[in-house]
Design an enzyme around this catalytic site. Structure first.
Site, PDB file in Angstrom:
ATOM      1  N   HIS A   6       0.861  -1.200   0.000  1.00 42.90           N
ATOM      2  CA  HIS A   6       0.000   0.000   0.000  1.00 42.90           C
ATOM      3  C   HIS A   6       0.890   1.241   0.000  1.00 42.90           C
ATOM      4  O   HIS A   6       1.524   1.552   1.005  1.00 42.90           O
ATOM      5  CB  HIS A   6      -0.913   0.022   1.228  1.00 42.90           C
ATOM      6  CG  HIS A   6      -1.884   1.160   1.214  1.00 42.90           C
ATOM      7  ND1 HIS A   6      -3.234   0.998   1.413  1.00 42.90           N
ATOM      8  CD2 HIS A   6      -1.713   2.488   1.001  1.00 42.90           C
ATOM      9  CE1 HIS A   6      -3.834   2.160   1.334  1.00 42.90           C
ATOM     10  NE2 HIS A   6      -2.929   3.095   1.084  1.00 42.90           N
ATOM     11  N   HIS A  50       1.526   5.419  -1.762  1.00 44.98           N
ATOM     12  CA  HIS A  50       1.189   6.577  -2.608  1.00 44.98           C
ATOM     13  C   HIS A  50       2.487   7.194  -3.117  1.00 44.98           C
ATOM     14  O   HIS A  50       3.393   7.470  -2.314  1.00 44.98           O
ATOM     15  CB  HIS A  50       0.436   7.634  -1.793  1.00 44.98           C
ATOM     16  CG  HIS A  50      -0.828   7.130  -1.190  1.00 44.98           C
ATOM     17  ND1 HIS A  50      -2.058   7.278  -1.797  1.00 44.98           N
ATOM     18  CD2 HIS A  50      -1.070   6.453  -0.033  1.00 44.98           C
ATOM     19  CE1 HIS A  50      -2.991   6.731  -1.037  1.00 44.98           C
ATOM     20  NE2 HIS A  50      -2.417   6.214   0.038  1.00 44.98           N
ATOM     21  N   ARG A  87       2.135   9.723  -5.831  1.00 45.70           N
ATOM     22  CA  ARG A  87       1.743  10.947  -6.561  1.00 45.70           C
ATOM     23  C   ARG A  87       2.218  10.879  -8.010  1.00 45.70           C
ATOM     24  O   ARG A  87       2.430   9.819  -8.557  1.00 45.70           O
ATOM     25  CB  ARG A  87       2.265  12.214  -5.863  1.00 45.70           C
ATOM     26  CG  ARG A  87       2.121  12.229  -4.348  1.00 45.70           C
ATOM     27  CD  ARG A  87       0.712  12.032  -3.861  1.00 45.70           C
ATOM     28  NE  ARG A  87       0.645  12.146  -2.402  1.00 45.70           N
ATOM     29  CZ  ARG A  87      -0.321  11.627  -1.658  1.00 45.70           C
ATOM     30  NH1 ARG A  87      -1.299  10.936  -2.207  1.00 45.70           N
ATOM     31  NH2 ARG A  87      -0.321  11.776  -0.355  1.00 45.70           N
ATOM     32  N   ASN A 135      -5.198   7.417  -6.173  1.00 46.64           N
ATOM     33  CA  ASN A 135      -5.930   8.653  -5.827  1.00 46.64           C
ATOM     34  C   ASN A 135      -5.160   9.894  -6.256  1.00 46.64           C
ATOM     35  O   ASN A 135      -4.879  10.781  -5.465  1.00 46.64           O
ATOM     36  CB  ASN A 135      -6.263   8.694  -4.329  1.00 46.64           C
ATOM     37  CG  ASN A 135      -5.037   8.693  -3.432  1.00 46.64           C
ATOM     38  OD1 ASN A 135      -3.976   8.194  -3.809  1.00 46.64           O
ATOM     39  ND2 ASN A 135      -5.165   9.244  -2.241  1.00 46.64           N
ATOM     40  N   LYS A 151      -9.419  -0.065  -6.139  1.00 43.63           N
ATOM     41  CA  LYS A 151      -9.444   0.543  -4.812  1.00 43.63           C
ATOM     42  C   LYS A 151     -10.800   1.153  -4.536  1.00 43.63           C
ATOM     43  O   LYS A 151     -11.295   1.970  -5.319  1.00 43.63           O
ATOM     44  CB  LYS A 151      -8.369   1.632  -4.727  1.00 43.63           C
ATOM     45  CG  LYS A 151      -8.379   2.436  -3.435  1.00 43.63           C
ATOM     46  CD  LYS A 151      -7.863   1.626  -2.256  1.00 43.63           C
ATOM     47  CE  LYS A 151      -8.003   2.412  -0.957  1.00 43.63           C
ATOM     48  NZ  LYS A 151      -6.757   2.557  -0.244  1.00 43.63           N
ATOM     49  N   HIS A 163     -10.509   1.113   1.526  1.00 42.94           N
ATOM     50  CA  HIS A 163     -10.358   2.109   2.598  1.00 42.94           C
ATOM     51  C   HIS A 163     -11.579   1.946   3.489  1.00 42.94           C
ATOM     52  O   HIS A 163     -12.676   2.379   3.142  1.00 42.94           O
ATOM     53  CB  HIS A 163     -10.261   3.531   2.035  1.00 42.94           C
ATOM     54  CG  HIS A 163     -10.026   4.550   3.111  1.00 42.94           C
ATOM     55  ND1 HIS A 163      -8.821   5.201   3.268  1.00 42.94           N
ATOM     56  CD2 HIS A 163     -10.821   4.978   4.121  1.00 42.94           C
ATOM     57  CE1 HIS A 163      -8.892   6.005   4.328  1.00 42.94           C
ATOM     58  NE2 HIS A 163     -10.099   5.891   4.854  1.00 42.94           N
ATOM     59  N   HIS A 189      -4.722  -0.658   5.704  1.00 40.70           N
ATOM     60  CA  HIS A 189      -4.310   0.123   6.879  1.00 40.70           C
ATOM     61  C   HIS A 189      -5.287  -0.031   8.048  1.00 40.70           C
ATOM     62  O   HIS A 189      -5.906   0.940   8.482  1.00 40.70           O
ATOM     63  CB  HIS A 189      -4.079   1.591   6.545  1.00 40.70           C
ATOM     64  CG  HIS A 189      -5.107   2.238   5.643  1.00 40.70           C
ATOM     65  ND1 HIS A 189      -6.456   2.213   5.891  1.00 40.70           N
ATOM     66  CD2 HIS A 189      -4.965   2.938   4.503  1.00 40.70           C
ATOM     67  CE1 HIS A 189      -7.087   2.869   4.932  1.00 40.70           C
ATOM     68  NE2 HIS A 189      -6.195   3.315   4.073  1.00 40.70           N
ATOM     69  N   LEU A 249      -5.062   9.147   7.809  1.00 40.43           N
ATOM     70  CA  LEU A 249      -6.391   8.527   7.827  1.00 40.43           C
ATOM     71  C   LEU A 249      -6.296   7.078   7.390  1.00 40.43           C
ATOM     72  O   LEU A 249      -5.611   6.802   6.398  1.00 40.43           O
ATOM     73  CB  LEU A 249      -7.345   9.296   6.908  1.00 40.43           C
ATOM     74  CG  LEU A 249      -7.763  10.672   7.425  1.00 40.43           C
ATOM     75  CD1 LEU A 249      -8.529  11.448   6.366  1.00 40.43           C
ATOM     76  CD2 LEU A 249      -8.596  10.542   8.703  1.00 40.43           C
ATOM     77  N   ASP A 309       1.374   2.623   3.501  1.00 41.27           N
ATOM     78  CA  ASP A 309       0.539   3.805   3.273  1.00 41.27           C
ATOM     79  C   ASP A 309       1.383   5.075   3.325  1.00 41.27           C
ATOM     80  O   ASP A 309       0.892   6.134   3.728  1.00 41.27           O
ATOM     81  CB  ASP A 309      -0.623   3.887   4.273  1.00 41.27           C
ATOM     82  CG  ASP A 309      -1.727   4.819   3.782  1.00 41.27           C
ATOM     83  OD1 ASP A 309      -1.717   5.195   2.594  1.00 41.27           O
ATOM     84  OD2 ASP A 309      -2.595   5.178   4.597  1.00 41.27           O
ATOM     85  N   HIS A 348       3.067  14.402   1.423  1.00 39.50           N
ATOM     86  CA  HIS A 348       2.491  15.735   1.229  1.00 39.50           C
ATOM     87  C   HIS A 348       3.575  16.756   1.549  1.00 39.50           C
ATOM     88  O   HIS A 348       4.338  16.556   2.506  1.00 39.50           O
ATOM     89  CB  HIS A 348       1.323  15.980   2.195  1.00 39.50           C
ATOM     90  CG  HIS A 348       0.111  15.149   1.931  1.00 39.50           C
ATOM     91  ND1 HIS A 348      -0.811  15.461   0.959  1.00 39.50           N
ATOM     92  CD2 HIS A 348      -0.323  14.006   2.507  1.00 39.50           C
ATOM     93  CE1 HIS A 348      -1.777  14.550   0.960  1.00 39.50           C
ATOM     94  NE2 HIS A 348      -1.496  13.649   1.879  1.00 39.50           N
ATOM     95  N   ALA A 366      -3.777  14.720   5.304  1.00 41.22           N
ATOM     96  CA  ALA A 366      -3.587  13.451   6.019  1.00 41.22           C
ATOM     97  C   ALA A 366      -2.519  12.617   5.319  1.00 41.22           C
ATOM     98  O   ALA A 366      -2.560  12.459   4.102  1.00 41.22           O
ATOM     99  CB  ALA A 366      -4.896  12.681   6.049  1.00 41.22           C
TER     100      ALA A 366
HETATM  101  O1  DOR Z   1      -3.477   9.458   5.488  1.00 41.44           O
HETATM  102  C1  DOR Z   1      -3.824   9.162   4.367  1.00 41.44           C
HETATM  103  N1  DOR Z   1      -3.254   9.702   3.274  1.00 41.44           N
HETATM  104  N2  DOR Z   1      -4.822   8.269   4.219  1.00 41.44           N
HETATM  105  C2  DOR Z   1      -5.350   8.015   3.017  1.00 41.44           C
HETATM  106  O2  DOR Z   1      -6.267   7.229   2.959  1.00 41.44           O
HETATM  107  C3  DOR Z   1      -4.874   8.715   1.801  1.00 41.44           C
HETATM  108  C4  DOR Z   1      -3.523   9.207   1.974  1.00 41.44           C
HETATM  109  C5  DOR Z   1      -3.102  10.207   0.905  1.00 41.44           C
HETATM  110  O3  DOR Z   1      -3.297   9.942  -0.271  1.00 41.44           O
HETATM  111  O4  DOR Z   1      -2.549  11.251   1.268  1.00 41.44           O
HETATM  112 ZN    ZN Z   2      -3.392   5.052   1.425  1.00 39.19          ZN
END
Ligand code: DOR
Ligand code: ZN
Length: 347
Positions: free
Chosen positions: A18, A20, A22, A46, A103, A140, A178, A223, A251, A255, A267
């Site tokens: 899992h 991310h 970007r 996402n 997802k 999720h 998660h 999250l 996860d 950011h 988050a």
């Molecule tokens: O904390 C999180 N960040 N939870 C998520 O489900 C998405 C993720 C994000 O893409 O930043």
């Molecule tokens: Zn995630």
């Protein structure tokens, strides 16, 4: 250090189930951190706009592959974003391009989930196809109703959404992403072989106090949100139990630091630079270093029906300080534990 404490651990190279990364300059900044640790990773869709089609997933996979530093071997495993309108044919195309999962984001549950599912019944044609094609549904698992307390959203999801969903699709592979509560750990433990779960380093290391210690600490905000200590302990127990149902999924969710340290902070915890080291810390504290390899390197590929990796990595006992801040496109990013000393280091 006791005599029983090893000075190094060698394990089959792990994967991240899992992640991310970007897109664009941000992606180029973070992919190398994951590629140094993991052989493969499930890449979340996402983006803005989201990865809705097999064609989009294929283009995204090309861009990720191009961001892998030469000399490292890393394979992104692609996931499409399920919406109310995902056609069953897109599932077939996704399977053909090598995607491994769809997802499910309940609309509004988290970052870039606006295009997510508003009503599970609208996705039943797509879910039938996902079940038939043997793809995984990554979930999720939080309800989004404003009247459900943010700390109770996972438990409500199990009762109100997941149990009915699995009744309607008993052979759908559901990766409960998660997980953060004892209820989720128990649900997964008692479920059949179609259900697995990922657990993040932050949910194994911290309880919700971390968000509020000495002031609001946005770098601990993710999250689903961190929960009470009893839940953290249940997650540690699940991860270190030796059960094949639980596997590594960071996860890691990058950011820019100015968007986390903000009136409406994003988050996500950025753990890619030291993920395996964080898990090693958890397993060592639980006296279960011997269970780390299955959690990190075996249970995930076994659940997804993919081969285990054949090369190895070594963690050595060595103090090092996680960088406080790293370049992130035009901005900066602060990794979880930035500026702090870790006692395990990936060689
Ligand atoms: O904390 C999180 N960040 N939870 C998520 O489900 C998405 C993720 C994000 O893409 O930043
Ligand atoms: Zn995630």
């Amino acid at each position: 250090m006791t005599a029983a404490t090893p000075s190094s651990i060698t394990l089959t190279r792990p994967d991240d189930w899992h992640l991310h990364v970007r897109d664009g300059a941000a992606m180029a900044a973070v992919v190398p951190d994951t590629a140094r640790q993991f052989a493969r990773a499930i890449v979340m869709p996402n983006l803005r706009p989201p990865v809705l089609t097999a064609d989009q997933a294929s283009g995204y996979r090309d861009r990720i592959r191009a961001a892998v530093p030469s000399g490292l071997s890393f394979e992104p495993l692609m996931v499409l974003y399920l919406t109310d309108n995902t056609p069953a044919e897109e599932v077939v195309r996704a399977k053909a391009m090598g995607a491994v999962a769809f997802k499910l984001y309940p609309a509004g549950a988290t970052t870039n989930s606006d295009a997510g599912v508003t009503d599970l019944r609208k996705t039943y044609k797509a879910l039938e196809a996902i079940q038939r094609e043997g793809l995984v549904l990554c979930v999720h698992g939080e309800v989004t109703d404003g009247d459900v307390d943010v700390f109770d959203r996972e438990k409500a999801f199990i009762d109100d959404k997941l149990i009915p969903l699995r009744r309607d699709f008993p052979e759908l592979k559901v990766a409960f992403e998660h997980i953060t509560t004892k209820e989720a750990a128990q649900y997964v433990n008692e479920a059949d072989r179609f259900v697995g779960a990922t657990i993040t380093p932050q949910h194994l290391l911290y309880n919700r106090n971390a968000i509020f210690m000495g002031g609001v600490r946005p770098h601990y905000y993710c999250l689903p949100i961190l929960k009470r200590e009893e839940h953290r302990l249940a997650l540690v127990q699940a991860a270190t139990s030796g059960s094949a149902k639980f596997f590594l999924g960071t996860d890691s969710a990058p950011h820019a630091s100015h968007l986390k340290e903000h009136a409406s902070g994003c988050a996500g915890c950025y753990t890619a630079p030291c993920a395996l080291e964080l898990y090693a810390e958890v397993f060592e504290a639980a006296g279960a270093l011997d269970k780390l390899e299955a959690f990190a390197s075996f249970n995930g590929p076994d659940y997804y029906g993919l081969p285990r990796n054949t090369d190895q990595v070594t963690l050595v006992r060595e103090d090092w300080v996680v960088p406080e801040s790293l370049p992130f496109g035009e901005a900066q990013i602060k990794p979880l534990r930035g500026g702090e000393t870790l006692h395990w280091r990936l060689r």
